[in-house]
Design a protein around this motif. Structure first.
Motif, PDB file in Angstrom:
ATOM      1  N   PHE A   1       0.837  -1.204   0.000  1.00  0.00           N
ATOM      2  CA  PHE A   1       0.000   0.000   0.000  1.00  0.00           C
ATOM      3  C   PHE A   1       0.873   1.257   0.000  1.00  0.00           C
ATOM      4  O   PHE A   1       0.524   2.260  -0.626  1.00  0.00           O
ATOM      5  CB  PHE A   1      -0.933  -0.008   1.215  1.00  0.00           C
ATOM      6  CG  PHE A   1      -2.089  -0.954   1.079  1.00  0.00           C
ATOM      7  CD1 PHE A   1      -3.222  -0.600   0.355  1.00  0.00           C
ATOM      8  CD2 PHE A   1      -2.046  -2.219   1.656  1.00  0.00           C
ATOM      9  CE1 PHE A   1      -4.291  -1.468   0.215  1.00  0.00           C
ATOM     10  CE2 PHE A   1      -3.105  -3.097   1.522  1.00  0.00           C
ATOM     11  CZ  PHE A   1      -4.235  -2.726   0.797  1.00  0.00           C
ATOM     12  N   LEU A   2       2.005   1.198   0.701  1.00  0.00           N
ATOM     13  CA  LEU A   2       2.932   2.332   0.688  1.00  0.00           C
ATOM     14  C   LEU A   2       3.499   2.537  -0.709  1.00  0.00           C
ATOM     15  O   LEU A   2       3.564   3.684  -1.199  1.00  0.00           O
ATOM     16  CB  LEU A   2       4.064   2.088   1.691  1.00  0.00           C
ATOM     17  CG  LEU A   2       5.180   3.132   1.710  1.00  0.00           C
ATOM     18  CD1 LEU A   2       4.634   4.502   2.111  1.00  0.00           C
ATOM     19  CD2 LEU A   2       6.313   2.699   2.641  1.00  0.00           C
TER      20      LEU A   2
ATOM     21  N   THR B   1       4.008   5.467  -5.789  1.00  0.00           N
ATOM     22  CA  THR B   1       4.132   5.379  -7.251  1.00  0.00           C
ATOM     23  C   THR B   1       2.843   5.697  -7.991  1.00  0.00           C
ATOM     24  O   THR B   1       2.875   5.964  -9.195  1.00  0.00           O
ATOM     25  CB  THR B   1       4.579   3.960  -7.641  1.00  0.00           C
ATOM     26  OG1 THR B   1       3.579   3.008  -7.219  1.00  0.00           O
ATOM     27  CG2 THR B   1       5.903   3.610  -6.983  1.00  0.00           C
ATOM     28  N   GLY B   2       1.707   5.642  -7.286  1.00  0.00           N
ATOM     29  CA  GLY B   2       0.432   5.882  -7.941  1.00  0.00           C
ATOM     30  C   GLY B   2      -0.114   4.680  -8.677  1.00  0.00           C
ATOM     31  O   GLY B   2      -1.143   4.773  -9.361  1.00  0.00           O
ATOM     32  N   SER B   3       0.535   3.528  -8.540  1.00  0.00           N
ATOM     33  CA  SER B   3       0.054   2.312  -9.201  1.00  0.00           C
ATOM     34  C   SER B   3      -1.055   1.674  -8.369  1.00  0.00           C
ATOM     35  O   SER B   3      -1.128   1.896  -7.154  1.00  0.00           O
ATOM     36  CB  SER B   3       1.210   1.317  -9.385  1.00  0.00           C
ATOM     37  OG  SER B   3       1.766   0.976  -8.129  1.00  0.00           O
ATOM     38  N   PRO B   4      -1.922   0.885  -8.969  1.00  0.00           N
ATOM     39  CA  PRO B   4      -2.996   0.223  -8.212  1.00  0.00           C
ATOM     40  C   PRO B   4      -2.414  -0.684  -7.134  1.00  0.00           C
ATOM     41  O   PRO B   4      -1.421  -1.386  -7.365  1.00  0.00           O
ATOM     42  CB  PRO B   4      -3.737  -0.597  -9.278  1.00  0.00           C
ATOM     43  CG  PRO B   4      -3.378   0.051 -10.574  1.00  0.00           C
ATOM     44  CD  PRO B   4      -1.996   0.572 -10.409  1.00  0.00           C
ATOM     45  N   TRP B   5      -3.034  -0.717  -5.971  1.00  0.00           N
ATOM     46  CA  TRP B   5      -2.504  -1.545  -4.876  1.00  0.00           C
ATOM     47  C   TRP B   5      -2.571  -3.026  -5.216  1.00  0.00           C
ATOM     48  O   TRP B   5      -1.759  -3.818  -4.743  1.00  0.00           O
ATOM     49  CB  TRP B   5      -3.257  -1.246  -3.576  1.00  0.00           C
ATOM     50  CG  TRP B   5      -4.726  -1.584  -3.596  1.00  0.00           C
ATOM     51  CD1 TRP B   5      -5.752  -0.759  -3.912  1.00  0.00           C
ATOM     52  CD2 TRP B   5      -5.306  -2.859  -3.287  1.00  0.00           C
ATOM     53  NE1 TRP B   5      -6.953  -1.419  -3.833  1.00  0.00           N
ATOM     54  CE2 TRP B   5      -6.712  -2.713  -3.441  1.00  0.00           C
ATOM     55  CE3 TRP B   5      -4.792  -4.078  -2.881  1.00  0.00           C
ATOM     56  CZ2 TRP B   5      -7.592  -3.763  -3.208  1.00  0.00           C
ATOM     57  CZ3 TRP B   5      -5.674  -5.126  -2.658  1.00  0.00           C
ATOM     58  CH2 TRP B   5      -7.062  -4.968  -2.820  1.00  0.00           C
ATOM     59  N   GLU B   6      -3.550  -3.393  -6.081  1.00  0.00           N
ATOM     60  CA  GLU B   6      -3.645  -4.806  -6.464  1.00  0.00           C
ATOM     61  C   GLU B   6      -2.387  -5.264  -7.205  1.00  0.00           C
ATOM     62  O   GLU B   6      -1.923  -6.389  -7.012  1.00  0.00           O
ATOM     63  CB  GLU B   6      -4.861  -5.036  -7.362  1.00  0.00           C
ATOM     64  CG  GLU B   6      -6.202  -4.804  -6.682  1.00  0.00           C
ATOM     65  CD  GLU B   6      -6.697  -3.380  -6.855  1.00  0.00           C
ATOM     66  OE1 GLU B   6      -7.898  -3.144  -6.654  1.00  0.00           O
ATOM     67  OE2 GLU B   6      -5.857  -2.506  -7.197  1.00  0.00           O
ATOM     68  N   SER B   7      -1.835  -4.393  -8.049  1.00  0.00           N
ATOM     69  CA  SER B   7      -0.636  -4.773  -8.800  1.00  0.00           C
ATOM     70  C   SER B   7       0.593  -4.871  -7.905  1.00  0.00           C
ATOM     71  O   SER B   7       1.551  -5.591  -8.218  1.00  0.00           O
ATOM     72  CB  SER B   7      -0.376  -3.751  -9.917  1.00  0.00           C
ATOM     73  OG  SER B   7      -0.060  -2.480  -9.374  1.00  0.00           O
ATOM     74  N   GLU B   8       0.581  -4.138  -6.783  1.00  0.00           N
ATOM     75  CA  GLU B   8       1.707  -4.204  -5.853  1.00  0.00           C
ATOM     76  C   GLU B   8       1.648  -5.471  -4.993  1.00  0.00           C
ATOM     77  O   GLU B   8       2.683  -5.990  -4.590  1.00  0.00           O
ATOM     78  CB  GLU B   8       1.712  -2.968  -4.945  1.00  0.00           C
ATOM     79  CG  GLU B   8       1.978  -1.660  -5.673  1.00  0.00           C
ATOM     80  CD  GLU B   8       3.383  -1.574  -6.231  1.00  0.00           C
ATOM     81  OE1 GLU B   8       4.257  -2.328  -5.751  1.00  0.00           O
ATOM     82  OE2 GLU B   8       3.618  -0.788  -7.158  1.00  0.00           O
ATOM     83  N   ILE B   9       0.448  -5.956  -4.720  1.00  0.00           N
ATOM     84  CA  ILE B   9       0.302  -7.169  -3.914  1.00  0.00           C
ATOM     85  C   ILE B   9       0.404  -8.421  -4.778  1.00  0.00           C
ATOM     86  O   ILE B   9       0.817  -9.486  -4.303  1.00  0.00           O
ATOM     87  CB  ILE B   9      -1.051  -7.151  -3.163  1.00  0.00           C
ATOM     88  CG1 ILE B   9      -1.069  -6.013  -2.140  1.00  0.00           C
ATOM     89  CG2 ILE B   9      -1.311  -8.479  -2.454  1.00  0.00           C
ATOM     90  CD1 ILE B   9      -2.367  -5.887  -1.372  1.00  0.00           C
TER      91      ILE B   9
END
Length: 284
Positions: free
Chosen positions: A188-189, A194-202
């Motif tokens: 989430f941080l 970065t402004g990217s969707p949190w789903e793509s980070e997880i």
């Protein structure tokens, strides 16, 4: 006839005892069984292997190197469970059009166990060391596994359930759980920064690469600190350094994060232990 219930009860007790022995911390074949399940589930559902030949080559190179070095350095035939895990990890995680990286990576990984030691203990997880070195030194030829499970949720669920049971039985679940929790919070941080969707980070957490990372690399008993509390602290630092590397656009951030943090934590632990032992020897 009167002995039948007793026999039945005895058989049930023996069966329960055998299952407890199988899932005990002393069973060194639990981890090889799990990593084989990851390979089969990943490849049969999504084709994660570069090829059977390259994976087989990595496993054979790892086993042979373990046998040779075990005889040279220790003077006895080594248990090959660890070498099998290293070889199959290399076969899954390394991507290259050539065959030599699979041999070199396996050999370097096993060699690190015998050469890079402090006070009789190797300080890098073997596959993490070999893969990190190869990714850093030969980026034109070698890449890391980057595919996900796609929309196939069943393999991921099976692996997570099986892996969680096994590492819970070997008293390593707190390490994996702490890392996963930190990864999600830091995702989430990263999304905010970065402004990217949190789903793509997880999402990377659900890929086959991370299954090997969270169940094998960060939980390796030989290369983790001994205190349960500090194990959680160290793995939290691994997740934090990984986030910093990710924000710096480093592609293979988890491998490099463990490569940097894990050995540093072991060296600090050994330094503190040596400092503690000085007053004890002086008093004696």
């Amino acid at each position: 006839m009167s002995q039948t219930p007793a026999v039945s009860v005895a058989a049930t007790v023996d069966q329960q005892a055998s299952w407890k022995r199988f899932f005990s911390a002393d069973n060194r074949y639990l981890a090889p069984a799990l990593i084989t399940c990851i390979l089969l589930a990943g490849h049969l559902s999504f084709g994660i292997l570069e090829s059977y030949k390259k994976t087989g080559l990595a496993i054979v190179a790892s086993l042979l190197t373990e046998i040779v070095l075990g005889r040279i350095f220790v003077g006895k035939w080594p248990n090959l469970a660890s070498a099998y895990i290293t070889g199959i990890s290399v076969g899954i995680l390394v991507r290259s059009p050539a065959f030599w990286p699979y041999i070199v990576c396996s050999v370097v990984s096993i060699m690190s166990k015998y050469v890079l030691r402090i006070k009789g203990r190797h300080i890098w997880n073997p596959s993490n060391f070999g893969i990190s070195v190869l990714l850093f030194l030969a980026p034109e030829t070698v890449a890391g596994l980057s595919i996900q499970w796609g929309n196939y949720l069943l393999p991921m669920v099976v692996i997570w359930c099986l892996g969680s049971v096994i590492i819970w039985r070997v008293r390593r679940f707190h390490i994996t759980g702490t890392y996963v929790a930190c990864f999600i919070v830091l995702a989430f941080l990263r999304s905010y920064v970065t402004g990217s969707p949190w789903e793509s980070e997880i999402a990377p957490l659900t890929g086959p690469m991370y299954q090997l990372f969270i169940f094998f690399m960060i939980t390796d008993p030989k290369t983790t600190v001994r205190s349960r509390f500090w194990q959680c602290v160290v793995v939290s630092l691994v997740a934090l350094v990984e986030t910093i590397l990710r924000l710096s656009q480093v592609i293979y951030a988890p491998f490099y994060a463990l490569f940097l943090v894990g050995p540093a934590a072991l060296l600090i632990e050994q330094w503190f232990n040596s400092r503690r032992s000085v007053p004890v020897r002086a008093a004696a």
